[in-house]
Structure formats: structure tokens, C-alpha cells
Design an enzyme around this catalytic site. Structure first.
Site, PDB file in Angstrom:
ATOM      1  N   ILE A  50      28.539  45.812  66.895  1.00  0.00           N
ATOM      2  CA  ILE A  50      28.928  47.218  66.881  1.00  0.00           C
ATOM      3  C   ILE A  50      28.387  47.950  68.104  1.00  0.00           C
ATOM      4  O   ILE A  50      29.073  48.789  68.691  1.00  0.00           O
ATOM      5  CB  ILE A  50      28.433  47.897  65.593  1.00  0.00           C
ATOM      6  N   TYR A 200      15.135  45.919  53.365  1.00  0.00           N
ATOM      7  CA  TYR A 200      16.258  46.412  54.170  1.00  0.00           C
ATOM      8  C   TYR A 200      16.724  47.772  53.657  1.00  0.00           C
ATOM      9  O   TYR A 200      16.918  48.713  54.439  1.00  0.00           O
ATOM     10  CB  TYR A 200      17.406  45.408  54.134  1.00  0.00           C
TER      11      TYR A 200
END
Length: 331
Positions: A50, A200
Site C-alpha cells: 500500500i 496487533y
């Protein structure tokens, strides 16, 4: 021949509908056509995925792009690719290791010294569900890189961003933040059994909280900051999960992945949109799911948690004199 027309027509209709459905589910292209000639953009983790595609999109729009990456060989290669594809020669690679506070400080010092302005900072780099690793400074890797590294980098560059106002900060979070919880008693996973998924999610929640608190502190400065979930993309970020490479994923779940998982090109559209859209010039402190503004998880909007996380983050990274002044936190 005519007997084949109906089946072919039906097949074409189904295929077309599937493509339209995928576009609807995964978002779409950045609706803004705005260009950014003369503006300096920093994209962290821009050597692949990305980040690279975001840098490419913004290079096409005329920006002076700085790719900030740990692996300089890959970073230089990415910069060369982008220069070749866009014919924009203002695309350069800089070394930045977000797992090292020393590296972050050195990078920021060079930017402040060598760059006249910084108009857009895109905190894109991230680590996802890795083993129980620690950064150079002893922080749990996901919290250290995803949140603390970008927290320090952003604060060190705030004066430059304010001097370049109107300017923008874009923080890449994740939908996973909704499952996160900030455990102030053990942010670094020193007493709990390590859970890479929970770590996370905590790091991504921290990013949204950081965005909210930073926006509050930047009111009236001409600098905006927003967080976003780019969507699920097929990139190297998920290499530790193993899901994209499994036989089960590629066969049984193949059609579902095709529908739901974005290409890096498509996943870069939200970052591009938040970076350039004129209609977002005064939007700050918000969370975007793809191209649409949405409400984040309830904990992400808890002002007291955001203030406490800011104070603890500043302590952990040694930010004794934050660029944004704030009244002392209540005891």
C-alpha cells in the site's frame, strides 16, 4: 450459433455483476482529481504494498515524494520504479527504521535540516501478527513500530508541518482496532502470555487514540490528522499470518478472497483521498473506513484513555518536550 448467445450473455451478466459487486465491497478509486505540485510528502513503509502504491499515486499528482523505509535496497528500487512510471523525478528514498528510536530521530533531523517544507505525512508502515519480537529499544514489536515509532516521528516533525500549513497527517490503522484494548498495566506484554493478534489490535487502537488526541492538540494550527482502515489487501503485511499463501485459502476461499481482498493499488486509494481531497481540508480527528468516514470503536473515542496513552507514549519514547504544548494531565 444462436444457442450459445443466451449462455454467453448470462455469463457476461454474471461476470459484470461480480466486478460491480467487488468494486462496491472494496471501495473504489479516489474520487478527487486534485493535484499537489510543489508539496512534499513523506510515506513510511513505501518500498512495497500500500505504501508504494500510495507514493506512486501522489507522485502522479506532482508531489515531491520521500519514501521512508528500513530496507534501503528495496526503497531505492521502489523510488526508481515510481520515477520511471510517473516521470516525476522528485521521488527519493530515505532510511527510516521505525523499530529504532535513534533511527527515527536521525531521519527527522535530516528532514528538518534538508527539506524546506513537509505538507503531508503518511504513517503507513506497519507490522502485523509477528512472533514475540522486540524493537531495538525493547518495545513489543507491533506496539513499538505501529504506534510508538510513528508517535515519535510525528511529534518530531510537527513544527515543520505547522510551518507548512495547511498540512495533513494520515495514520493507517485497521478495522482490527475494534477488537483492541489498551492495557496500561502491561503495554509491552511483559507479564501476560503473548497473543500476537491481541497485540496487533492494541497497536491499531492506539493509532486511532493517538489521532484523536493529536487532532485536539492541533486545533487552530492548520494541521489536520485522520486515521483510516485501507481495507484488507494482498500485501507483505500479512506474511506472518500465512493465510494468503495457504492451499485452503487459494482454493476453497479463493472466490471470497477475490471479492473481499483488495489489490495494493485499490487499498492505496483511501490514503490518497485523505491526502489530496479539497473537501477534507478542514476535517480532522476522524476515522475512515476506506473512502467513508465512520465511527470508530467506543474505546477509541475515550478522551481520558487518549490523554493517558499520549502521556505514557511520550514517556516511553523520551519525548520530554512535546512539540504540541498541553496542560498537565489531571491526577
Amino acid at each position: 450459433m444462436s444457442r450459445y448467445l443466451l449462455p454467453l450473455s448470462a455469463l457476461g451478466t454474471v461476470a459484470g455483476a461480480a466486478v460491480l459487486l467487488k468494486d462496491y465491497v472494496t471501495g473504489g478509486a479516489c474520487p478527487s482529481k486534485a493535484t499537489i505540485p510543489g508539496k512534499t510528502v513523506i510515506v513510511t513503509g513505501a518500498n512495497t504494498g500500500i505504501g508504494k502504491q500510495t507514493a506512486l499515486e501522489l507522485a502522479r499528482r506532482g508531489g515531491n515524494i520521500i519514501l521512508a523505509c528500513r530496507d534501503m535496497e528495496k526503497c531505492e528500487a521502489a523510488a526508481k520504479d515510481i520515477r520511471g512510471e510517473t516521470l516525476n523525478h522528485h521521488v527519493n528514498a530515505r532510511h527510516l527504521d521505525l523499530a529504532s528510536l535513534k533511527s527515527i530521530r536521525e531521519f527527522a533531523a535530516k528532514i528538518i535540516e534538508e527539506e524546506e517544507r513537509v505538507d503531508i505525512l503518511i504513517n503507513n508502515a506497519g507490522v502485523m501478527r509477528c512472533p514475540h519480537w522486540t524493537t531495538e529499544d525493547g518495545f513489543e514489536m507491533q506496539f513499538g513500530v505501529n504506534h510508538l515509532g510513528h508517535f515519535l516521528l510525528t511529534n518530531l516533525l510537527l513544527d515543520k508541518l505547522k510551518a507548512s500549513a495547511p498540512s495533513r497527517i494520515i495514520n493507517l490503522s485497521s478495522l482490527a482496532h475494534v477488537a483492541g484494548h489498551i492495557d496500561f498495566d502491561d503495554l509491552n506484554w511483559q507479564t501476560r502470555k503473548y497473543n500476537t493478534k491481541a497485540a496487533y489490535c492494541q497497536s491499531k487502537l492506539a493509532i486511532v487514540l493517538f489521532t484523536k488526541e493529536l487532532s485536539r492538540r492541533l486545533q487552530g494550527s492548520g494541521v489536520t490528522v485522520n486515521a483510516l482502515h485501507p481495507g484488507v489487501a494482498r500485501t507483505e503485511l500479512g506474511r506472518h499470518t500465512g493465510i494468503h499463501g495457504s492451499t485452503f485459502s487459494s482454493t476453497t476461499l479463493g472466490p471470497i478472497f477475490w471479492l473481499l481482498v483488495k489489490s495494493p493499488e485499490l487499498a492505496a486509494q483511501p490514503s490518497t483521498y485523505l491526502a489530496v481531497a479539497e473537501e477534507l481540508a478542514d476535517v480532522s480527528g476522524k476515522y475512515f473506513d476506506g473512502l467513508k468516514q465512520k465511527a470508530p470503536a467506543p474505546e477509541a473515542e475515550d478522551e481520558e484513555v487518549a490523554r493517558r496513552l499520549w502521556a505514557e507514549s511520550a514517556r516511553l519514547v523520551g519525548l520530554e518536550a512535546p512539540s504540541v504544548r498541553e496542560q498537565p494531565l489531571p491526577r
